[in-house]
Design an enzyme around this catalytic site. Structure first.
Site: not given
Ligand code: 2HA
Ligand code: ZN
Length: 274
Positions: A169, A141, A139, A210, A115
């Site tokens: 909050e 998940h 980033h 995602h 990414e």
């Molecule tokens: O595998 O999270 O978006 C890495 C990620 C791709």
């Molecule tokens: Zn990801």
């Protein structure tokens, strides 16, 4: 590398904390940090400046010459704390903002995160809009946020308002709300363009089905933002699981009162009557 250098230590710590939260199955998620000038001086002695430049896959002219610490593509967050030199790297952007070279890390080979285009395009817009303050793009998940993208309309106003209502909050932590990117193929320039456009306005952007991208001036702020959003999503998921029928909630006027006392500005676009 001296793992006591503050940004290096904080980077590794965030990776460990994110893994503990269960937001990083296998190689899920990625992290990047834009170094300050004085921090570059601290790590120069560990860098190899003879490596070849490779294409970023997009163009980030405002980041020309900058240094970043990033996780590696296909690397597991779980392993960052165990062996940072195998799982992360320090890269430098060329003078056009189109290529990068690896200066340190990924000792067994590999590339920066898949990414990278989204991370760098987010850094570029945040560098401009926050007057050089934001340095962390994260980033992850998180389960509950991802779950919500299947049952709530993919509308940033609805997502923001529902998340705000779940914890007092929240509007203080993310007063500008959360952006949403509809499902897209990850890893390329298109999703990077779509995400960075929203990062102009938001510090957090949800990728439908995602995960989540957060921006912050330091590791604590970026991680704390993800943590707050995911906690709120967890409460919402529980409320919806109990039938979703709220008997009472935080009202638009409550939010306006909160905004006055906490000295935040809460856009009226989120305070609609339901
Ligand atoms: O595998 O999270 O978006 C890495 C990620 C791709
Ligand atoms: Zn990801």
């Amino acid at each position: 590398m001296d793992y006591n250098i503050k940004f290096v230590k904080d980077f590794i710590q965030l990776a460990a904390n994110g893994y503990e939260q269960n937001w990083h199955e296998r190689n899920g998620g990625n992290l990047s940090y834009r170094l300050k000038e004085e921090e570059v001086e601290d790590i120069t002695q560990y860098c190899n400046f003879n490596s070849d430049y490779q294409s970023i896959g997009t163009s980030v002219p405002k980041l020309a010459g900058e240094y970043f610490m990033v996780t590696g593509s296909g690397k597991f967050f779980k392993n960052v704390v165990l062996d940072p030199e195998d799982n992360t790297c320090i890269i430098q952007i060329d003078d056009k903002g189109e290529n990068y070279r690896i200066l340190w890390g990924l000792k067994n080979g590999g590339r920066p995160t898949s990414e990278l285009p989204t991370h760098l395009m987010n850094h570029e817009i945040k560098k401009i809009t926050t007057d050089n303050k934001h340095r962390v793009i994260y980033h992850c998940h998180p389960t509950n946020i991802i779950a919500l993208t299947f049952v709530l309309p993919l509308d940033y106003k609805i997502f923001t308002r529902e998340l705000w209502e779940m914890a007092t909050e929240c509007p203080v932590v993310f007063p500008s709300g959360v952006g949403i990117v509809d499902w897209m193929v990850p890893g390329g320039r298109d999703i990077a363009v779509a995400t960075s456009k929203l990062m102009d306005k938001f510090d957090a952007v949800i990728w439908a089905h995602h995960g989540l991208f957060c921006s912050g001036e330091d590791f604590n702020i970026a991680f704390g933002l993800a943590h707050t959003i995911e906690k709120s999503a967890e409460i919402l998921l529980k409320v919806l699981s109990m039938g979703g029928n709220k008997l009472q909630t935080i009202t638009p006027q409550n939010f306006r009162d909160l905004a006055v006392d906490f000295k935040v500005s809460l856009p009226e676009e989120f305070l609609f009557e339901k």
